[in-house]
Design a protein around this motif. Structure first.
Motif: not given
Ligand code: AMP
Ligand code: MG
Length: 284
Positions: A109-110, A121-122, A155-159
């Motif tokens: 995913a990463h 879009v996933f 997801e926090k990291l991505l944000t």
């Protein structure tokens, strides 16, 4: 209607999918009646995507999850109907390859997350690792149950890195799924969508619902909310997803990037070039 408020999953409330009507249509009587609004949001999404691309300092990740035939592919087509292919991409998560399976579940995913300026879009996602993997007992509970927290951290990291994340669960009824399976059987152009496992997976509906209910509640966060989208009506599903995306992108405060050149200087060069061109044309 504000579909973000209406359909967001609250991290502290119990989620019962059976209590959400998959056939609702937000007060719109028909596809025709909803079309102007759908067009408005698709147009706005396209404008905002152009700004996102031009600015290249933020990105957008849209996660689509659903049971079979709920319309993930349809949403992808719809969302991208207005967007510029440059700066957008879709990644479909299949059964992990040998290389993917040899790594941690977030590895693949990463690698596909959007770079700055991009919309990704996933189509299915890292959530399969707490859904199909749980339902089919591909790893023990002691493993999958730790994944919600890992997903939230990821997801926090991505944000923190400038990615807005939106997650949609497309909610259909078993009757609607069966109807769509029938269409796939009856229409030669859709036969290719039929999968060997469609009916055995359908038998596991209650187990999937249980897995979804837990996953959605445990991973719906302020920075990466889940929305349950009533999806029996394709047009309503399209309306709700595009409204939510367009309004989220409005919040990203996307602006035209600053001009990197001295416009006065470039203007002078332009006029000089135009004069020279005119001269050449005059001679020719
Ligand atoms: P489709 O979306 O119809 O192309 O099917 C993709 C298939 O891959 C689905 O049956 C998914 O459940 C399966 N799949 C996706 N991710 C995983 C995963 N991490 N582990 C096992 N199966 C997966
Ligand atoms: Mg399938």
């Amino acid at each position: 209607m504000d579909y973000r408020k209406e359909f967001v999953v609250h991290p502290t409330k119990k989620l019962k999918l059976a209590r959400i009507d998959p056939a609702q249509s937000g007060g719109h009587a028909s596809n025709e009646a909803a079309q102007p609004e759908i067009t408005k949001y698709v147009t706005r999404m396209a404008e905002l995507q152009a700004l996102l691309y031009a600015n290249a300092d933020q990105s957008l990740l849209v996660v689509l999850q659903a049971l079979d035939a709920a319309g993930k592919d349809g949403v992808v087509r719809h969302l991208f109907s207005g967007m510029n292919p440059q700066g957008t991409s879709v990644f479909g998560f299949k059964q992990p390859s040998a290389a993917e399976a040899a790594h941690d579940f977030l590895w693949r995913a990463h690698q596909r997350t959007p770079g700055k300026g991009e919309v990704v879009v996933f189509n299915r996602s890292h959530y399969e690792d707490v859904l199909v993997v749980r339902v089919h007992e591909l790893v023990p509970e002691s493993v999958w149950s730790k994944r919600y927290a890992l997903i939230n951290d990821f997801e926090k990291l991505l944000t923190e890195n400038g990615t807005r994340i939106l997650k949609f669960f497309l909610h259909i009824s078993p009757e609607e799924q069966l109807e769509r399976f029938k269409q796939r059987l009856d229409d030669p152009a859709r036969n290719w969508k039929i999968s060997e496992s469609d009916y055995s997976e359908r038998e596991l509906w209650p187990q999937y619902v249980e897995a979804y209910e837990e996953a959605l509640v445990k991973t719906s966060t302020a920075h990466a909310p889940w929305y349950v989208i009533p999806a029996n009506h394709k047009w309503f599903r399209n309306l709700a997803t595009s409204q939510i995306i367009a309004e989220t992108m409005e919040e990203m405060k996307l602006k035209l990037p600053p001009t990197r050149v001295d416009l006065e200087d470039v203007r002078r060069k332009y006029h000089a070039a135009a004069a020279a061109q005119e001269k050449r044309n005059g001679k020719g």
